[in-house]
Motif scaffolding. Structure first.
Motif, PDB file in Angstrom:
ATOM      1  N   SER A  54       0.883  -1.267  -0.088  1.00 18.19           N
ATOM      2  CA  SER A  54       0.026  -0.083  -0.059  1.00 18.19           C
ATOM      3  C   SER A  54       0.906   1.296  -0.008  1.00 18.19           C
ATOM      4  O   SER A  54       0.245   2.535  -0.334  1.00 18.19           O
ATOM      5  CB  SER A  54      -1.111  -0.084   1.390  1.00 18.19           C
ATOM      6  N   GLN A  55       2.060   0.994   0.216  1.00 24.00           N
ATOM      7  CA  GLN A  55       2.944   2.269   0.254  1.00 24.00           C
ATOM      8  C   GLN A  55       3.465   2.597  -0.848  1.00 24.00           C
ATOM      9  O   GLN A  55       4.596   3.516  -1.113  1.00 24.00           O
ATOM     10  CB  GLN A  55       4.078   1.977   1.450  1.00 24.00           C
ATOM     11  N   MET A  56       3.703   1.701  -1.812  1.00 21.65           N
ATOM     12  CA  MET A  56       4.298   1.631  -3.195  1.00 21.65           C
ATOM     13  C   MET A  56       3.591   2.325  -4.423  1.00 21.65           C
ATOM     14  O   MET A  56       3.703   1.858  -5.383  1.00 21.65           O
ATOM     15  CB  MET A  56       4.948   0.103  -3.493  1.00 21.65           C
ATOM     16  N   GLN A  57       2.524   3.028  -3.959  1.00 17.84           N
ATOM     17  CA  GLN A  57       1.597   3.797  -4.913  1.00 17.84           C
ATOM     18  C   GLN A  57       1.726   5.137  -4.652  1.00 17.84           C
ATOM     19  O   GLN A  57       2.060   5.525  -3.576  1.00 17.84           O
ATOM     20  CB  GLN A  57       0.351   3.218  -5.132  1.00 17.84           C
ATOM     21  N   ASN A  58       1.594   6.255  -5.621  1.00 20.13           N
ATOM     22  CA  ASN A  58       1.773   7.579  -5.442  1.00 20.13           C
ATOM     23  C   ASN A  58       0.969   8.155  -4.319  1.00 20.13           C
ATOM     24  O   ASN A  58       1.609   8.770  -3.639  1.00 20.13           O
ATOM     25  CB  ASN A  58       1.744   8.408  -6.647  1.00 20.13           C
ATOM     26  N   HIS A  59      -0.122   7.534  -4.108  1.00 20.08           N
ATOM     27  CA  HIS A  59      -0.864   7.736  -2.869  1.00 20.08           C
ATOM     28  C   HIS A  59      -0.735   6.838  -1.751  1.00 20.08           C
ATOM     29  O   HIS A  59      -1.417   5.599  -2.140  1.00 20.08           O
ATOM     30  CB  HIS A  59      -2.201   8.143  -3.155  1.00 20.08           C
ATOM     31  N   ALA A  60       0.095   6.903  -1.045  1.00 19.83           N
ATOM     32  CA  ALA A  60       0.382   5.793  -0.115  1.00 19.83           C
ATOM     33  C   ALA A  60      -0.587   5.861   1.131  1.00 19.83           C
ATOM     34  O   ALA A  60      -0.887   7.053   1.718  1.00 19.83           O
ATOM     35  CB  ALA A  60       1.984   6.223   0.699  1.00 19.83           C
ATOM     36  N   ALA A  61      -1.055   4.621   1.246  1.00 23.69           N
ATOM     37  CA  ALA A  61      -2.348   4.612   2.265  1.00 23.69           C
ATOM     38  C   ALA A  61      -1.869   4.899   3.792  1.00 23.69           C
ATOM     39  O   ALA A  61      -0.735   4.712   4.215  1.00 23.69           O
ATOM     40  CB  ALA A  61      -3.021   3.383   2.173  1.00 23.69           C
ATOM     41  N   ALA A  62      -2.852   5.294   4.670  1.00 21.43           N
ATOM     42  CA  ALA A  62      -2.293   5.169   5.901  1.00 21.43           C
ATOM     43  C   ALA A  62      -2.331   4.112   6.484  1.00 21.43           C
ATOM     44  O   ALA A  62      -3.013   3.082   6.124  1.00 21.43           O
ATOM     45  CB  ALA A  62      -3.448   6.104   6.739  1.00 21.43           C
ATOM     46  N   ILE A  63      -1.627   3.737   7.588  1.00 21.23           N
ATOM     47  CA  ILE A  63      -1.667   2.726   8.395  1.00 21.23           C
ATOM     48  C   ILE A  63      -1.800   2.872   9.850  1.00 21.23           C
ATOM     49  O   ILE A  63      -0.950   3.161  10.733  1.00 21.23           O
ATOM     50  CB  ILE A  63      -0.224   1.818   8.307  1.00 21.23           C
ATOM     51  N   PRO A  64      -3.118   3.045  10.283  1.00 17.77           N
ATOM     52  CA  PRO A  64      -3.467   3.424  11.428  1.00 17.77           C
ATOM     53  C   PRO A  64      -3.119   2.889  12.560  1.00 17.77           C
ATOM     54  O   PRO A  64      -2.596   3.319  13.578  1.00 17.77           O
ATOM     55  CB  PRO A  64      -5.027   3.489  11.559  1.00 17.77           C
ATOM     56  N   ARG A  65      -2.913   1.446  12.746  1.00 14.45           N
ATOM     57  CA  ARG A  65      -2.277   0.776  13.810  1.00 14.45           C
ATOM     58  C   ARG A  65      -0.941   1.110  13.993  1.00 14.45           C
ATOM     59  O   ARG A  65      -0.389   1.019  15.285  1.00 14.45           O
ATOM     60  CB  ARG A  65      -2.296  -0.604  13.526  1.00 14.45           C
ATOM     61  N   LEU A  66      -0.020   1.526  13.054  1.00  9.84           N
ATOM     62  CA  LEU A  66       1.239   1.984  13.447  1.00  9.84           C
ATOM     63  C   LEU A  66       1.346   3.582  13.117  1.00  9.84           C
ATOM     64  O   LEU A  66       2.592   3.985  13.338  1.00  9.84           O
ATOM     65  CB  LEU A  66       2.204   1.554  12.140  1.00  9.84           C
ATOM     66  N   HIS A  67       0.274   4.261  13.147  1.00  8.02           N
ATOM     67  CA  HIS A  67       0.358   5.842  13.155  1.00  8.02           C
ATOM     68  C   HIS A  67       1.294   6.476  12.242  1.00  8.02           C
ATOM     69  O   HIS A  67       1.540   7.166  12.137  1.00  8.02           O
ATOM     70  CB  HIS A  67       0.908   6.260  14.438  1.00  8.02           C
ATOM     71  N   VAL A  68       1.174   5.621  10.791  1.00  4.23           N
ATOM     72  CA  VAL A  68       1.774   6.150   9.750  1.00  4.23           C
ATOM     73  C   VAL A  68       0.521   6.824   8.906  1.00  4.23           C
ATOM     74  O   VAL A  68      -0.395   6.432   8.592  1.00  4.23           O
ATOM     75  CB  VAL A  68       2.200   4.931   8.743  1.00  4.23           C
ATOM     76  N   PRO A  69       0.866   8.069   8.568  1.00  4.50           N
ATOM     77  CA  PRO A  69      -0.411   8.863   7.877  1.00  4.50           C
ATOM     78  C   PRO A  69      -0.144   8.647   6.430  1.00  4.50           C
ATOM     79  O   PRO A  69       0.732   8.117   5.895  1.00  4.50           O
ATOM     80  CB  PRO A  69       0.006  10.420   8.152  1.00  4.50           C
ATOM     81  N   GLU A  70      -1.336   8.904   5.767  1.00  3.69           N
ATOM     82  CA  GLU A  70      -1.392   8.811   4.387  1.00  3.69           C
ATOM     83  C   GLU A  70      -0.501   9.783   3.779  1.00  3.69           C
ATOM     84  O   GLU A  70      -0.199  10.881   4.501  1.00  3.69           O
ATOM     85  CB  GLU A  70      -2.758   8.964   3.580  1.00  3.69           C
ATOM     86  N   TYR A  71       0.027   9.522   2.549  1.00  2.00           N
ATOM     87  CA  TYR A  71       1.305  10.316   2.214  1.00  2.00           C
ATOM     88  C   TYR A  71       0.978  10.399   0.509  1.00  2.00           C
ATOM     89  O   TYR A  71       1.137   9.335  -0.149  1.00  2.00           O
ATOM     90  CB  TYR A  71       2.783  10.265   2.490  1.00  2.00           C
ATOM     91  N   ASP A  72       1.073  11.422  -0.275  1.00  2.00           N
ATOM     92  CA  ASP A  72       1.071  11.536  -1.663  1.00  2.00           C
ATOM     93  C   ASP A  72       2.504  11.798  -2.087  1.00  2.00           C
ATOM     94  O   ASP A  72       2.934  13.060  -1.983  1.00  2.00           O
ATOM     95  CB  ASP A  72      -0.072  12.221  -2.188  1.00  2.00           C
ATOM     96  N   TRP A  73       3.244  11.229  -2.983  1.00  2.00           N
ATOM     97  CA  TRP A  73       4.498  11.359  -3.462  1.00  2.00           C
ATOM     98  C   TRP A  73       4.541  12.277  -4.582  1.00  2.00           C
ATOM     99  O   TRP A  73       5.510  12.890  -5.004  1.00  2.00           O
ATOM    100  CB  TRP A  73       5.071   9.947  -4.049  1.00  2.00           C
TER     101      TRP A  73
END
Length: 879
Positions: A54-73
């Protein structure tokens, strides 16, 4: 709202003596005191395969359980931060190259990265993680502009590998900043590699590039931005090279980029390029296989959703999860090195205030850069315009078109200065300004409706329409702002049209009268993807209603008005915009009566002392894969490089009045304007000059700015001089290999001053192969006008089958007061003294060499100086 990654403390549960207890701990990946590599490894070790993918696309999805926010490259910063609201708009990239000023380029990029940080911080305060608000900037475009027909050549730094590399390095360093621990933003040189059209075949084309051309022309700028500027990412191209798609090309991505050049950053695909691996190039049987082979070659993220297939690809055994891990590590390394998981107190860049965006100081820099980009191609003495000029006719399709200053991949200007407005501001108090649109760009396509046929009320002599701006989509209540808009041509992408109005929901009503120059029925339309537009003529609606929220098609936006009775008609345009924020803006266009427009231009010329004609091209004609197919233009590219016939005929008709004509070219690529060179009193190349472009042009014509820009591309005499467009051989291309006659050569540019070079000394007349060579000289301004001298240094190597005619190896732009002199010191590095053999081997060879220093290419500047030297021995250089 603060981002969750700013100083996160996670809660974990532990089992103690059979009872659950809660303890507070900081995960390693959130501990900013730990090395980035350890933090990245810790984070990825906690992720599932699906989360990694899910992190390997230009709009990387959030991973709530790890508190990783979404991010767009995906963010754009070619000549200003684009598509995310108001920002400073600098000249298009080809205009930046025309400055021949690397310190200035660095300052431009530094400003762009400052505004990117300001926008990003403001977006995060509002919980906005969307596209175009990130810190990975997909710029610069350092492809070599090998053929003037390529529509995206405007995005590049021109045709020369050395100039492109110097400008590219300065731009990358400015974007990425100088903090020892954090990137300011991450630059993404593109499109790697051997990519410069045609646009119509880019998804299927395979380029069999010769080893010589690959090493000599196509790779050097990319090498420089990686080896010298340490760019943090690279974008791979659409086309295939030697049978392998660029985004799955192991030789280019792994062998050269990573192994030979030592690139440590991440690689992103161009948008949809992974799909092309399967569907365009037939290199893989399906998207799953295309994704797997691309990751194996080194492409870490896809612009698009193709990499969603990687979860299945791993389970199907097409790619090991370890290679997914490697790609994700590169991606998160970039995010950590941007400081996105650290508190703002540790990241100075994160504390840049939003007030830095679109600031007064940045606007002043935009004007300064636009002035520096002006290239004077001809002047019979008419410029600077004399104070005795009483009436100026301003004509041409680029005189009052917003797109003519914006270019493509542009930021959104809050206060754009169009050429007509610039001329009125500069000369309006001393001279009368007469305006006529004069001509469309091409007879088949529409242009913005000119102010001359619009009036805010019946009987009014003012031009334009009354605009009422409402802070709602119902036109309810009192307008927030009421003003006269001289024309309806606006770009409001993710931006409020006026203060006090929400960007997410507003409406504008324009009212007044319309009266064309000739009786008849006219086709009108709306551009910029205008939604929810209704037009009323004399109170009757003349456009069709659209379904609520439905996006208008280009065809649905077209309508015909019957203006045959010779009377002014009441006109009303109702425009509403609401979420999503993107695509706001409107341009009211028409297909004008060509003969009547030309007659208006001639009449204006007859009344004037001088004519200033703003002609050329438009980013609505040349650009990226565009739906334009008319004479001279195809799919964003050009099929002919001559000035379009309808504009040429207008120039001839105006010149027939006997009034002097100053031609101002506005375009992103070279134009064959032989008639203008032979008949115009002056020719000024202004490119797409950015938000202050109109002021910069007027200042140049007035003499308040002394032009010193130089061409970064060759201006050929005509299309017939060019090799086939889809032939990537450099034979008979660019100044380095073209053997014909040109209108104006690469590096050419005039000034209101005169310069002379003297006392040229080399560090040695016998140079050992592999050592640098130093050139020292004096440059003198021999005139009474202060100006900038551009010292261009060209090398001629011993003759060989693959040697260029000569090559640029150094340049310096030096401001000089009247009759002042300045010392010029240039170090020519060993690589610039090398040549490339037919099989792609780069080496420095023994023999007799010639250096020329002057204000243009050898043979084009009599005030330059030539020096000979000898290289002793030979030395092979690494790729």
């Amino acid at each position: 709202m603060l981002p969750v990654y700013a100083g996160l403390i996670a809660t974990v549960s532990v089992m103690m003596g059979g009872a659950a207890a809660t303890a507070q701990t900081t995960p390693v990946y959130m501990d900013s005191s730990q090395p980035v590599s350890r933090r990245v490894d810790d984070l990825i070790s906690k992720m599932t395969l699906e989360e990694k993918v899910s992190q390997m696309q230009n709009h990387a999805a959030a991973i709530p359980r790890l508190h990783v926010p979404e991010y767009d490259w995906w963010s754009e910063g070619l000549h200003g931060i684009a598509r995310s609201g108001y920002a400073t708009v600098f000249p298009q990239a080809i205009g930046l190259a025309a400055t021949w000023d690397t310190p200035l380029m660095h300052e431009v990029a530094t400003t762009i990265s400052t505004e990117a940080r300001a926008k990003n911080a403001e977006a995060l305060r509002h919980g906005n993680h969307s596209i175009y608000f990130g810190l990975d900037i997909w710029s610069p475009n350092i492809n070599i502009f090998r053929d003037p027909r390529w529509g995206r050549g405007q995005e590049t730094y021109g045709e020369d590998p050395f100039l492109t590399s110097r400008m590219g390095v300065a731009f990358v360093e400015g974007l990425q900043g100088n903090d020892p621990h954090y990137f300011k933003t991450i630059a993404t040189p593109k499109h790697y590699v051997v990519h410069s059209g045609p646009e119509s075949t880019r998804h299927v084309a395979n380029i069999d590039v010769s080893p010589h051309d690959l090493e000599d022309t196509y790779l050097p700028a990319f090498r420089a931005t990686i080896k010298e500027a340490h760019a943090g990412s690279v974008m791979c191209a659409y086309n295939a090279i030697d049978g392998e798609p660029a985004c799955s090309n192991t030789f280019l991505l792994t062998d050269i980029l990573r192994k030979t050049w030592g690139f440590k950053g991440y690689i992103t695909s161009d948008c949809g390029a992974i799909t092309d691996v399967a569907e365009g190039h037939k290199f893989a049987p399906d998207i799953e296989h295309a994704s797997a082979v691309s990751v194996k070659a080194g492409t870490d993220t896809s612009c698009g959703d193709e990499y969603a297939s990687l979860t299945k690809a791993v389970k199907d055994g097409l790619i090991p999860e370890a290679q997914i891990d490697q790609a994700v590590k590169r991606l998160f390394t970039a995010r950590f090195e941007l400081g996105l998981f650290d508190p703002a107190s540790k990241v100075a860049y994160a504390r840049i205030p939003f007030s830095e965006d679109d600031s007064v100081a940045h606007r002043e820099l935009a004007l300064h850069v636009a002035e520096k980009s002006m290239v004077l191609l001809k002047n019979d003495g008419i410029l600077p315009l004399k104070k005795g000029v009483k009436t100026i006719a301003v004509i041409g399709p680029n005189a009052a078109a917003l797109s003519s200053i914006e270019g493509n991949y542009n930021a959104i200007p809050s206060h754009p200065v169009l050429p007509l407005a610039g001329m009125e501001a500069k000369f309006g108090e001393l001279a009368k300004i007469l305006y006529a649109q004069g001509s469309p760009y091409v007879s088949e396509l529409p242009v913005p409706v000119p102010r001359t046929i619009l009036h805010p009320a019946k009987g009014s002599t003012a031009f334009g329409l009354k605009g009422e701006y409402f802070d709602n989509i119902e036109f309810a209540g009192k307008p927030v702002v009421t003003r006269v808009d001289q024309q309806v041509d606006f770009d409001w992408d993710v931006a409020a049209p006026v203060p006090g109005v929400q960007a997410s929901a507003f409406s504008v009503r324009w009212t007044g009268t319309i009266m064309p120059p000739m009786l008849g029925k006219y086709e009108f339309s709306f551009r910029r993807e205008a939604k929810d537009v209704r037009v009323f003529l004399d109170g009757k609606q003349v456009t069709e209603e659209q379904a609520q929220g439905k996006k208008h098609s280009r065809r649905a936006q077209q309508f015909v008005l019957d203006l045959s009775d010779g009377q002014p008609h009441n006109l009303r345009i109702d425009y509403t915009h609401h979420t999503p924020l993107f695509d706001a803006g409107i341009s009211f266009d028409w297909k004008p009566p060509v003969k009547a427009e030309r007659a208006e231009a001639v009449e204006a010329a007859k009344q004037a002392d001088v004519v200033v004609a703003f002609v050329g091209l438009s980013p609505n004609l040349e650009g990226e894969e565009m739906p334009v197919h008319v004479d001279g233009f195809d799919g964003g590219d050009r099929t002919e490089i001559e000035l379009p016939t309808v504009q040429q005929e207008m120039l001839k008709a105006v010149a027939a009045t006997g009034k002097p004509v100053i031609v101002v070219l506005m375009n992103g690529s070279a134009l064959a304007v032989k008639w203008a060179k032979e008949n115009a009193a002056a020719v000024l190349e202004a490119w797409y000059p950015g938000e202050e472009g109109g002021a910069a042009i007027a200042n140049t014509l007035a003499g308040d700015n002394n032009p010193a820009g130089r061409l970064p591309i060759t201006f050929y005499t005509g299309t017939k001089e060019l090799p086939p467009f889809d032939n990537y051989s450099m034979a008979n291309r660019t100044y380095r290999y073209f053997s014909g006659t040109t209108l104006w050569g690469f590096g050419y540019g005039l000034s209101y001053s005169k310069f002379k070079w003297s006392d040229v000394k080399l560090s040695t007349e016998k140079l050992t192969a592999g050592e640098p060579l130093t050139l020292d000289a004096e440059v003198e301004n021999t005139s009474a006008a202060k100006g900038d001298a551009v010292s261009e240094i060209y090398l001629k190597t011993p003759a060989s089958a693959t040697a260029p005619i000569h090559s640029l190896v150094g340049f310096v732009r030096t401001p000089l007061a009247a009759h002042a002199s300045q010392h010029v010191h240039v170090v020519i590095d060993p690589r610039s003294l090398s040549t490339v053999t037919g099989d792609g081997k780069r080496s420095i060879e023994a023999g007799e060499y010639t250096l020329f220093v002057g204000g243009a290419q050898p043979g084009a500047d009599d005030n330059g100086v030539t020096k000979q030297f000898t290289i002793v021995g030979s030395k092979d250089l690494p790729r």
